[in-house]
Each structure stands twice: as C-alpha cells, then as structure tokens.
Design an enzyme around this catalytic site. Structure first.
Site, PDB file in Angstrom:
ATOM      1  N   GLU B 144       0.834  -1.220   0.000  1.00 42.30           N
ATOM      2  CA  GLU B 144       0.000   0.000   0.000  1.00 42.30           C
ATOM      3  C   GLU B 144       0.861   1.261   0.000  1.00 42.30           C
ATOM      4  OE1 GLU B 144      -2.725  -0.405   3.306  1.00 42.30           O
ATOM      5  OE2 GLU B 144      -3.954  -1.847   2.226  1.00 42.30           O
ATOM      6  N   GLU B 300      -6.542  -7.732  -0.829  1.00 41.59           N
ATOM      7  CA  GLU B 300      -6.954  -7.657   0.571  1.00 41.59           C
ATOM      8  C   GLU B 300      -8.411  -7.261   0.650  1.00 41.59           C
ATOM      9  OE1 GLU B 300      -4.855  -5.118   3.218  1.00 41.59           O
ATOM     10  OE2 GLU B 300      -2.876  -5.719   2.532  1.00 41.59           O
TER      11      GLU B 300
END
Lengths: 650, 650, 650
Positions: B144, B300
């Site tokens: 991320e 995710e």
C-alpha cells in the site's frame, strides 16, 4: 471532631491590610481550616535557593490566632519564572515535539530530575519551618497532579519510560512478546530503541500506549511519593493528602490511596446541567470507596460559577448547599472551596469565591455563612460512617485507557458507560460503592462489571469466585476483551468467566444507524451501538436481540451457579434500558429498590438520613422523623428546589 | 488456471507449533495462495546487514509441501526499530516540520536515500534466496505505497522536489512563467529557493501544490520501480504486483500500471453503509480498467470487521461472499484477505481474519470454507474476460488534486463527483470502464467527463476528436477550468471543446442555500452548489436554470456534430438528477438501460451472468438459465439478501 | 475633484503587449486611478540591493499618458524568495514554535529588524525614483497590515515585547502588580523572564495576553510608521494611506488614524449572504468615523466572486453597483477593485477582476463600464459631507481582545455583539457613527456602549460626564467588567458609572439552554446567554428577567440624571430584542425613527439622498424628488432588487 470548612487561601494576591479582614470574615463564616500556599512557590523562593517565609509566617500566625487550622500546601504545583528560565529542560513536551511554554501553571515535565530536585528542596524547607507549627492540620501535596501536565513525550521521559519498562518486563524479548512486536515490523533489539507513543503516521502499538498510560500515572505518583518521603521523615505525625479530581483519566487513583492518609477531592459539577448532581454523586461515592473507613474531604468546590467552561453559569440559590450536603451525606468530613476571596487579577478571576468580588452584601456570602453555621450544628456527624451499600461497581483505569484507544471495535466513552450504571442505581434509590479489580467483593450482594475491557486472569478469577460464593454478578459488555497486555483474551472473550456466566461470545458486532438493534423479552430497550453474537451455554436467555448480526440471539442472560447468579448483558443501553436490567438483577438479589422522585437522592450516614432535592421543582415525600437542624418533627415534608432535609430517626 | 484464494499470512505472530495447524486449515478452506512477509523486515534482518531467513524458509517449505503457492512480499513497508534508531533521517516530516515517530508502520520518508539503499539490500537478499523457489507465484512489492506516508515535507524531499522540477521545467524562468510567480512576489531566482508547499500564513501557489502532488506520486512510484529493477534483474520470470487502494488520492495509478504485471487491490467497503457496495463496484471497475486484458487480484479484503473506522461493523451473513463475487464478476482472478489468522496482539488485533479469534466453530470460518469450495467449482472462469462496457468515465488525478485545493470557487469533493456518475449508471444497470485523459476512447459509445477540472490541450483534442468521430460525449462541470499548469484555460473555459459542445461559459456561479437553483425542462433537478452562466452557441438547450445568477440560462445542452453528440451539464446534481441526465444521454446513444431492483448488480463475465443482491430485502428477478454452482435450472428466481446467482446461458 | 475609480493593477502578470489594451480598456471604463506595485518586490529588486525599475517606469508612463493617476504601493507586503532564503530569521513563528514557510504572501515577522531594514531600503528607492512623478496621487503603504501575519511568537518578538513592556510598566514590580502574577506562581524576577503568550498547558495570564494584543497592533503600526517616516522625509507633499480591513481584530485602527492622510478600506461582503450588506454598512460607517472630515477610499472590493471562502458566490446583477453606492453614500470618494485584470495563474486566479477571464463581452465588464460612467456624472458629490448622525456606538479593541479570551464567564463574539446594535439601528432607519473610548461624545444625542468589557477610569468618567451633560447613554452588558489591566473593576462592575445609571450588579449570570431567561415588561425578548443579577439603586425598572438566577430582577433600567438619561441593559438580545430596546431609548431622545422596507438603506450626503435596495424583491417608496443620474422627476418610485435611487431634493 469538627468538619473542615474553608477554602484555598491565597492572601499573596492582596495587600497585607486585607488579611485582618480575611480572618474576621472567616470567623463570621465559621471557617475552621484554610489551605495555604498552593501557588506560592515564586513568592516563597523568589530566587533560586533563597527562601522568603516572612509573609507566610504572618499569614499562619494570623490564622492560628483566630483558631483556624492550616492545611499547608507544598507549593510545588507551579514552578516560578526564574526556574523555567534557568532550567528549560523542566518544560513539558507534547507528542508532536512542541515544548509548552510557561505562563499558565503546572508547566513541568513530571519526569524531570531538575524539577524533582528543586521541588523537594522547597518541600524540605517548608517542612523544616512549619512542620511543628500547632496550626498545621495536614500537608497538601502539590495540587491536582497531572491536571495540566498529564503526559510528557520528551527525551527525559523516554529514558524514564524505558527504565519503567525494564522493571516491568526484565528483558526486551519479554517486551517484544507481550507487545506483539512481531507484527508491523516493530521488534525491538534493545530497550534503547523504545520510545513514548509520540505522533506517528497511523495508530500505534496498543500495548505501548497502554503501558505509557500506566507509566504516566506512576510518574505522577512518584512525584507525590517523593514529597511524602520528605515529609514522613521530617514530620511523621502530620497527616498527608493530595487533592484528587474525581474520575480523572490520567491517574489511576486506586494505586495512590496507600500514599495518602485521607482522600481529598476537587469537584466542579456544571450548574447549567440539571443532571450534573448525579456525576457529583458518583464522584463522592468513588472517593468514599477509596478509603471506606476514613472520611474524605471535599477539598475544592465553587461557591458559584467557575471560569474554565465555554459557559460558566452561577449556582442557583441553594444549589451550592445541596451539593455540599451531598458530599457530607456520602462521607465527606469537610467542605472546602476554591478560593476564599475571588481574585481581581489572573487566570481565575472569574471563578467565584467565598468572598465574592461584590463583597459580603451578597447572596453568595449569605449562603457561605449559613452553611458554615449549619455544619457547626451538625459537627457530631463528623467522623461517622456512611451506611455500607449492598451494590458495588467495578471502576478500572486499565479498561478506561484501553477502550478509548484508536483501532478498537467502536468509539466507547468509558466514563459515560460507567456513569450510566451508577446513575440508574441512583434513579432506583440504590447507593453503591466502587471497587477495583483487586478489591474484596464479599461485602456486596450485587457487583456490576460494566465495560471492564481489560481483565487479568486474577480479575476473572475474582469475579468467578464471587459468583460461586453466592454473589450476584452482572457483567456488561464489552468486558473481558483483552488481558492485561491488551492481547485478545486467551481462549475467547471473558476467558474462564464465560463458562460461569454460561455464555460463549462468538463475535463483537457494533452496529451503525442503518442496522438498528433492539432488545426484546424481559427487557425492551435499544442497543446504542454495541451488540454481540452470543451463544447461551447453560445460561437462561432473559432478553434477545432483534436486528443486526446478532438477530434472534441472546442479549441478556442469567445463570444460577453454586448459589450465586451470573448475568451477562451483551449490549450498551441508555439509562432507561439499564434501569430495566437493574430492576431484574436487584429483584433477584434481595437489594431493595426505593422509588424516589426524580432528582432526589437519599443517603444514610451516622444515624441520620439526608434527602436532597436537586431538581427545579418542589417534591413531596412520604417520610417522617425529626429535622436534625431545627429539631422539629417532620411529617410528609415538601422539599423545595435544592432543598435539603436531614432526618433523625424517631 | 485457478483463482487465488488466501490471505496475508503472518505466522511470525504465532508460535511455530501453530504453523502446522495453519496449513491444515488452509487446506480445509481451499487456500491456493498465501502472501508472506509483508511486515517481516524486523525479523528477516534483525540487525543491520545480518539476515535471518531460517524461519521464513520453514514457512515457505510448509506451504509448498501443501501445494499452496507464495506471493512473496519484499517486506519493505515498515522499517525496523534498529533502522530508525540508527538513521533518524529516514523519518517523515510533515508540513509543519514535525518529525513523525516510529511506533506504527510506514514511517519512512519516500525520498530518503538511506531508506532506498537499505530497502533495496533487503529486496536483493530476498530475491537471491527465494527467487527460484518453486512455490513463488509472484512478487508483492512493499505494501500500500503511500497509505500512511503519502507526502514528506523535509529538506531531503525539498532537494528531490527541486530535481524533479528542474527535469520538468529546465530553467527557473520557465518555472516562474508557468507557476505565475509574478504574482504575490513569488519570483524565484534559482531552483535552490523553491520549497515544498509547507505550512504558510495563507494559501500557497496552486501550481506548486499541484506539482508537489505529481512529484509525491512519482516518488512513491520511484520506490516501487527501484524494487522492480532489482527483481527484474535477478528473477526476470516472476510476475510483479503491488497492492493498490482503489481511488487513492496520493498516487496517480494510471502512471503505475506499466510497472506491474498484474493489478492488485485492497478494498474495504464499510459494512455499516448499505450503499458501500457501489463504491466497491466502482473500485473493481477501476482496477479492471487499468489493465483490461489482464485479470486483477483482490489482494486484501476483510472477512468481517476492520479496526480503523470509528465504528467497525462486522459483515452480515453472506455479505463477504457477495462482495467477493462482485470482484470476480468485475474481473478479479483472486479473492484474498487480510489476514489469515486474526491477531491477538498489535495494531490490527480487532481486524477480522480467515481464522477468527474465536476459532473455526464460527460463522466466519464456515463462510470462508464455503467460498473456497465454490471458487474451486468455478475455476473455469479464471482468466476469462468481462463483457466490455459501452460507457467510459474519465478519472483524472490532476483534476482531483487541483479541485480540492484551497482558493477555488467552491469546496468540491472529487471522489463524490466521480462516484455519483458511476453509481447512477449502476442504478440504470449499465456497467462502465474508467479511462484516463490519455486513453483510447474509440471502443466506447458514450464517454462521460465529470469534473475534469484540469485539461491539457491534448486532452481537449482527444475529447473533441471523440465527438467528431461519432461518439457521444457528456461533459459535466466543472471541467476544462484550468490547463495542466493550473492556469485558467486560455481562450475561456473548456478551450476548443466549447465550440464543439456549442457553448460559451461566461461565469462560474456557485450558489449558497439562500439562492437555490434548480433545473427545469427535460430534466427536473436541484443544482447542489455549482452552476454556471452559459450561452448556447450552436447547442440545443435541454434544461435551463431557475434561480441564481444563471436564472433562465442553459443548464444542460446537446449538440450533434459530425455524427457524434456533445452534451454539456453546467451543474452538479444529486444521484437522482444524474440518473435523469443519463437516461437522456444513453437513449440517444443506443446503450441499453436495464431496470434492476435497488441494490442489485448484474455483470457478465466468461459466459456467465452474475446477479448479486446487496440489499437487506429479497428480490425477484424475471430471468432464467442454469445455476453455475448447482447446475440446476433457474426460472424467475428470488435472490435473498446478500445472495448471489451465477447464471449460465441456456 | 473626481472620484477614484480603478483597481489594483498588476501588469507584471501579463506580457507587455497586453498593457496597451489595459490602458485602452481603463479609458473605456472611466478609470481614474490605478494602484500599482502592491506585490512587486521580487520584480523591483530581483537580487538583493539591485533594483529594476524599467518595467515600472513604462507602466507608470503609459498610465500617465492616458491621464490615469497612480496610487503607488511601497511593495513591502510580500518579501521575495531570495530574501527569505538569505534571511530565514525574517519568517513568522507561531505560538507552537512552528516557523511558517514562504510560498504564499506576507510571511514576515513584523518584529524582524532584517525585514525592517530591507523593506525601508526598497521604500527609499521607490520614493527617490517616483516621488516627484506627476502621475503620483498617493502612497499606498504595504498592504493589509497583519492580514496573514497578525502575530509572531518567536524570540525576536519576545525581545521586542519585553522592550514594549518596559516602556509601559517601567519596573518589573509594576508589571507583577498589574498582571497579578502573585497568583499561579507567575511572579517575574526581571523582564528577561517574560515571554509572549505561547502555547501553554492551560490558560494564560489574561493581562499578558491583552498586552500582547496591544503590542502586536503597535508592532504592525510601527512598520507602517517606519515607511511613513521615509516618505515624509523624501516626498512631504504626497498623501499617504494604507488599506484597512474593516473591523479587523489584530489592529486597533483608532491608534492608526493619525498616521494616514486619508482612510482606505478593503471590503468583501459575502454575496451569498443576504444580510451582508449590513456588515458592509457598518464597515463604511467605521471608516467614515475614523476621519469624519476627510472622505475615505474604498480601496478594494470585488466586481463579483472572491476566492478564499469555502463557497465563493458571484455578485448578482446590480449587487456590485449597490454596494459601491453604499460606500459613496457613507462617505467614500473612491470605488476601487482588486484587481484590474483577473489573473490566469497564482493564488487569486479565481478572484474576479474588472476585466474578467472571459473578457469584455460580459456582464461584469458592462457593469464596470456603467458604474465608471455614473461616477463621472456624479463627480460633484466627491468631497462632500455625509449628514452627521445623531447616534454613536462605542467600538473598542481592548474590549474585543479581552472578551474573547479563554476563561471568561461565557464565549462572547464581540463583532456579533457590536453588529447587532448597528444592524438594529439600520432596521430603524437610523444611521450611526462609531466612537472610541477617547472620542468627544458631545456631538451625539444618543451614545450606545455595548460590550465595552474593558473600561479605564477615564472612559467611565467620559461616559459619566456625557450623561450628566444631557446625553442619552445606553450601556449594554457585559460592560465595565475589568479595568485596563484586565482586573475586575475596583469597587464593583461599572465602577462609578453604576451610581449614575442607578444600578448595582451583584452577579454575572450567563445561562445555558436548560435555564432559559426572558425579558418581560416594556420589552419582551429572550436573553441569549448573558444575564446579570442587578439591583436598581435609583433607576426605574423598564423590563425584568424571568427565569434563571436573576429571576424577577431588573433587565433594562432607565435613570434620568442632570438632564441626561442613563439606560442599562443587563442581557444580550437578538436583533429583534435590540430593536425593541432602541425604540424606547430613541423615543426618549428625540432621534427620529424611519420605517424603511426590509433590506433598504437611506443615507444623505452632499445634498442628495441615496436609497439602496439590497433585497431580492422590488420595493415601493413613498418619496419624491429628482433622480440625480437621469435628472427625471421621481414620485413614489419602485426600486428593483439591487436598485439604487439618488434623489436630489426638489
């Protein structure tokens, strides 16, 4: 034995010719004790190491001559400008690294060694000079520890935090294990790498944050203890106190109570909030619970308005008296004010005093004089015991600190969660004690454990034993969520207590406004935000959820076990819902409910019954007896707004 | 070809004896891939330059032995404590000059040369050790990028920003010209005088701020590319990805897509928000649009609750499955979770996992196992194409960055403006792609350009050509307001596109609540805050304004030109208003509208049709075919809340 | 004598070929004056000490050749990048210690000696080059002093503050006495220990804070005076001004007015707020009151939208003209805009200009040209006097600064409290002047003193003398609460004025929503938050309180004394309540009330009557005369929304 009645007395704000008038007016008001020196460091030590006690000598002599005793502050709460100029290392650093400026008060880092050294020198000098003065009734350590300086995040604090952690964990491996540093690449190679929880890009390690709160509370306590040690050495016979601030998050007062001889408390319920008398009642009960066998002192309250709220309403006529008697009823042996004479200058000049800015031709002064006279009449009550409650509520700082951290299932206001149970008991005419996670629960017929988020194994054991010994235990969610390391409780939420309560908690299920959840069954109520998926494993389902993930599942359960009863409430409810639950729980336990009019409290102490009407309307009561103040017989009395009736039994 | 099904697997949080159970349970759940090592730097390199791969060797061997493939993270997302202790220059500095502390994660300055050097050494070591392991299915770069460290404002970043500007502008005179520094006395004498847009007394140069966002996105991308370069050198055959975060403002993903072999995405729609499935649909479509020919991976999601919202509601029964199939329907070849086993400790312990805290006797585990089984049944779908939409929406980070700056005509939420068009299309049963300002528009029958605040000349040309080649273009204000230098568009708003659309925009006219503005004519709606004074110069007026400065003037116009059609909407509307506009636009373009029940989506992929009910009520559909999972015939089915129907054509 | 009509002219933003068109358009618009050089430092002095005046020479020559006069700015408002790079000590430091970055404007510490030295060198160079240019009509010092840099808290400022304090108090003992440092242990040993009121753990010494505001205003004024001194020396005949910002808290303009030859003002009422014309009217009256005998200049307004609000609505058709005539009616001899040509780049590119981004085929340009033509028609009015009001309102910066500090009885918005009185007078058709605490009150029949929280003894004396000389004085609470040292007024609130008003104030009694308070009697109204326990000691009770602590006591009193009348209002009221009070007060004073339609104002100046309709609906008036613009007779006219009627008497 007499009640303490008086105030913080800061005569250094006024020319010395005012002091004689002060003593004369104190006599008129029935003042018995004055707290002196709280903010006097700059005048007592005008230059580093050079003390000037002359003015304080004269103040104390005047008081002594008038028969007024002195609660002498150690004057360490607010370091003088010369100190911060010479030692900027004593200043506070916040979590962003800002060094806060002097110019208000309490601007010192509680971990500062320099502050410690200089403050203790002052304490020693005071003790040597006044420790054997006959007027001295008690030592007043510092002032409101941590009120404006609850936590420091600077480098000196970091070092102290590391020492504290080393004592707690022994090895860095143990710290790594218990903090869970294997996650997010936080594994420490040595204690030297550990920091206070300063501002970070996202949320911090929860155990680090919890430990920093424990450490922060301990550091404040260490300062207190360091002063106590000096005084115990030099003036072993003088009682010691420090003024608490009720339910004060930064300091876990349960760990402080062995280091004071009696409890003191500062309480400022908001006069503009009609329900604030309940917050005050909670605070009184907490103070009494800290040392059930020693009366406590209401060390500070206001005669009327304070100055630090956005809106500072005055107390209405009678309101100060009603709140004063609330304190006495709930165990106080003293009613003190901040401060004697309202300031003309400085940060608190809009805070009311016993002598208001407008002088003695005033409502405030007349109420002050009346109360002083009444307390003299009632002096036989001083030292007496409050009727021991049959109900106790667990108050737990670890849970408070943990539950309000970032990255929990929901934003929970611990104080509100705790208060709703105490307030609902008040509504039912039931008084309560507070207990810690380590307290002996055997004196109580009912124990309520609301939002005890953090539960150590021994706490679970204590609660378990309590039920199995015949007690009635009500556990309200979220309880038993983590252990003392802030790790999710091993073996599932509630640990071994789950079996005793006969429940298994499968999921935490906070819900938003789009998925409303209600309770149905023996209790009809709305779950505010919290609900859980619970399975009854031996417990009877008393109420069930409707809506949300837990739809149809148990919301309130009851299990009788070994003569005791264990209740579990899997939701947060408003005051009305909590009252419904309590009616069920108390009914089964044999604790009587007394239906009182709204905003009326009733407490027994020392053979009398205090009935206080905090409402804006008169109420009629179906009681009788004799009025302890007038001696007159009382039958079905009407109590006016803010009226107080003190009944002696016939 | 099989679907990825699995999770972030962080076994270092658990004792090694747990690992065998992990593999056994993974098998039970149908796990095919595990992402390993995301936060493992501190364990992989416990001391600077000394690597410990033993534990990871054992983890990977266990997975491999069980037939589970490994998506291996480069572990660079969160530097260990030894690193920040030794190299505090790697830490983040915010715009006020605060240096953020380690103690959470991703606490590094993306411009730090020290971080770059140390992280690449780790990547090289991982590549050398595991780059040829048969279990390795892909490299997972960092994690991320920019989530917690989107921008740094320190001195090392200032130097990098200057280098970036020098590359962009060549000379300081060119920078001065394009930033407009002649105003407010901002003219720079040299690049050395230029700074990041740190905290200033009032608003900053808008082009400086925009360039800093471009630079900031590029710096994050540079870190990604630096890792890619190491891996391409050492393990040229292994596919590379990094996990995106949907519509993520700090990174312009259009510039990233050439540097990944396939797209990955992390998506956490709020289960407490009944409309969040639409946000998720938008996010899926964006991911598919980045690489239309390569299936993407949902890298995710949560099995149930997350931990970082104020209120973290669990997913309701079926909701996780419905959102998983939404991803598959919209082009995903993988459904992965954060994380495998719910943590007991650390910052994300309240985040759900595939194995919940309460274990496998749980709703969550049963849903996990069910979905794993179904995906195995459906494995023929993996790799198949989603039916190509006929409609595209322009998504543009330059516009996002610019439109939300200070000192614009109104506070516009770009994400909300973009979403309202995608959501309204969903409501009409129309699926859409996203396109960048540089995309080829020819595959689409309709292109929507909402709030494309910043338009380069070539973007205007592209849109212009699209209409003139027969396309239907809908431009929604505020579009074409500035050029790429954030300078008001030369020759008037919309530049050359104005003539093609047949409009002239005289004034921007945002309006407050005291001067309400509505649309009247073929569209009846309320303009939220934005309206414009527009003159029709060749366009037909389809709806007009009522109220405000533009009272009586055109609000929605249409112009047929060269076989194409250009629409212009001079207002912002709510979802209902946008739907009305779209009905008109689509009707003219021949794109069919499908009236679906509320909260139902329908997508075709690989020969099947996914119909998903995200609502809280069952719906009946007038469709028929065969159920791809059960094989049974389906006729006018009822789909339960969170139900999914996968229809194969007859 | 002609009106100033023009704008800030920043041609450096545009290629030189644009400048000829500028002059041509200025001629078309009737421009008479251009303000040049406001943000030109970086171009005038591109390297330290090396000036480049060539471009400015050419600008001024062009304007001069076209008969346009030049209001020449000293260009000191925004230091160039070379300056802040070479002298970072000139930057601003906020109360937390953050050093603010350059990159916007006005980023200098007003106490910086380096800034002072460099800015004065620039002023000298400008004066030497242009001080005798025939086009020069005035010097424009800096720009909006203090707008973005109102206060600095750094070390250089600390030293300057100490010097200011030493001048004010002489000795540290005197400072200690007047600041009340005996409280909270704040006693200073020397001036060296005193600091600016930086961020502290809790609220700061109120007198320190008040003095820092006085000092801060003085520092801004010192910068102004330093520039004036240079210009007076070199160009003694050129008038000097600087642009004020209306009711601007950081600068007490009463202390500035002797240092400008005429008043200038920047005014940006919000077009989206239908009531903002009243704020503008107040601002005009304040400007006129600063120098009643010298017409003032509206130095900046917007032709349409600004760019710095969250929502920047354009002005509706006619609205700019209506607000321009409001300024003229209330004493302005000039109507100027920021800025001539709307920027394409930079921080204010969305701010409207005389030449809008879309060019001259536009509503804005047509309104600009129309107004320029009308002002030429009306040029005989320039220099004329506004009819002197019979009512004055006290405006006092000390009170503003004090009343909005922390730790007062309630959060009071001084600007709102002041405005409610001016607005209510507008509603009653009564125009007003503003006066300072030192002004001569004798010209007025009625003086209103609202929220004059800080009153020096001589202010109390002035008000007292005013009543005893036959004036009508209305004092509205909270007034007379502290003396100039922020100490509670000696002898009780209001000091000696209490006896004159015939009241004694026993308690301040702000009240919250649970204890509502109303006024009953000759005025029926709701007390917003403020009420007081007042005893009438000679005054007649005109209205009483109902509810709250003051229940039944006086709320509005009146006392006739020595031919004058003293009114006291012990509450804060909304506009309607204030109007009721004013009707009573004015009725007794003989000041006539004129019932105007809502949103209409009427002002007489130089023999004509301006009637302006700021409302969204047309209004009919029962008046007659001749229209000053058309010369036509007018009888019972209808005035359209934003219409202006200028009537000459028959």
């Amino acid at each position: 034995m007499r009640f303490w009645y008086g105030a913080d007395y800061n005569p250094e704000q006024w020319p010395e010719e005012t002091w004689d008038e002060d003593v004369r007016l104190m006599h008129e008001a029935g003042v018995t004790v004055a707290t002196v020196g709280v903010f006097s460091w700059a005048l007592l030590e005008p230059h580093e190491g050079r003390f000037d006690f002359g003015w304080l000598d004269r103040v104390i002599e005047r008081l002594h001559a008038a028969g007024i005793r002195v609660d002498l502050a150690t004057a360490t709460a607010s370091p003088p400008p010369w100190l911060t100029t010479a030692y900027p290392d004593t200043l506070l650093t916040d979590e962003w690294g800002h060094v806060l400026s002097p110019g208000s008060r309490q601007h010192f880092n509680p971990s500062s060694a320099t502050y410690r050294r200089l403050s203790l020198r002052l304490v020693r000098a005071l003790a040597e000079r006044y420790g054997h003065h006959p007027a001295l009734v008690a030592w007043h350590i510092g002032n409101e520890f941590g009120n404006d300086n609850p936590r420091d995040y600077g480098d000196e604090t970091a070092a102290a935090f590391r020492r504290w952690l080393q004592r707690r964990y022994g090895t860095i491996d143990e710290l790594n294990r218990r903090w869970g540093t294997a996650f997010w690449s936080q594994r420490y190679g040595s204690f030297e790498e550990v920091l206070p929880p300063r501002a970070t890009p996202t949320f911090r390690n929860p155990t680090q944050v919890l430990d920093f709160d424990r450490f922060g509370s301990d550091v404040l306590l260490e300062n207190h203890r360091a002063e106590v040690a000096v005084l115990r050495e030099l003036t072993p016979g003088i009682p010691i106190t420090t003024n608490f601030m009720g339910l004060f998050k930064p300091a876990d007062y349960w760990s402080w109570i062995d280091d004071v001889d009696f409890i003191s408390d500062d309480a400022y319920p908001d006069p503009a909030d009609p329900g604030s008398w309940k917050d005050a009642a909670l605070q009184r009960d907490l103070m009494r619970s800290f040392k059930p066998d020693v009366p406590w002192i209401l060390m500070e309250q206001a005669t009327s308005a304070v100055n630090w709220r956005p809106l500072n309403a005055p107390k209405l006529p009678g309101q100060m008296r009603a709140l004063s008697y609330q304190a006495v009823a709930r165990g106080a042996d003293g009613v003190m004010f901040f401060q004697w004479r309202q300031s003309r200058r400085g940060g608190e000049k809009f805070h009311s005093g016993m002598v208001p800015h407008t002088g003695t031709d005033s409502r405030i002064w007349r109420e002050v004089v009346q109360l002083g006279g009444e307390l003299r009449e009632l002096e036989a009550l001083a030292g007496s015991a409050v009727q021991r409650p049959a109900v106790a509520i667990v108050a737990d700082w670890d849970s408070w600190w943990s539950i309000e951290q970032a990255a929990t299932p929901a934003r929970i206001d611990y104080k509100a969660r705790l208060s709703t149970w105490h307030h609902a008991l008040l509504d039912l005419g039931v008084n309560a004690d507070f207990v810690s996670r380590d307290s002996d629960l055997s004196p109580y017929r009912v124990v309520i454990a609301p939002a005890v988020f953090v539960t150590r194994v021994d706490t679970l054991n204590t609660l378990d034993r309590y039920v199995r010994s015949g007690g009635t235990l009500l556990v309200a969610a979220p309880t038993g969520i983590t252990d003392e390391d802030a790790a999710l409780t091993e073996g599932g939420f509630l640990g071994r207590l789950a079996a005793t309560l006969g429940v298994h908690i499968e999921e935490l299920a906070p819900h938003g406004p789009h998925d409303p959840v209600t309770l149905t069954g023996a209790v009809e109520a709305t779950a505010l935000e919290w609900s859980e998926v619970v399975h009854a494993r031996g417990a009877d389902v008393i109420a069930s959820f409707e809506g949300g993930l837990a739809d149809g599942g148990p919301a309130l359960t009851r299990r009788a076990v070994d003569g005791g009863v264990g209740w579990y409430l899997a939701a947060d409810l408003d005051d009305a819902g909590v009252r419904e639950v309590l009616r069920l729980v108390l009914a089964g336990s044999g604790v009587p409910i007394r239906d009182l009019p709204a905003d009326v409290e009733l407490v027994r102490r020392g053979g009398v019954t205090f009935i206080i009407n905090h409402g804006r309307l008169p109420v009629e009561l179906d009681m009788y007896g004799a009025d302890a103040l007038s001696g007159r017989a009382v039958d079905s009395p009407t109590i006016e707004p803010f009226g107080v009736l003190i009944l002696t039994a016939d």
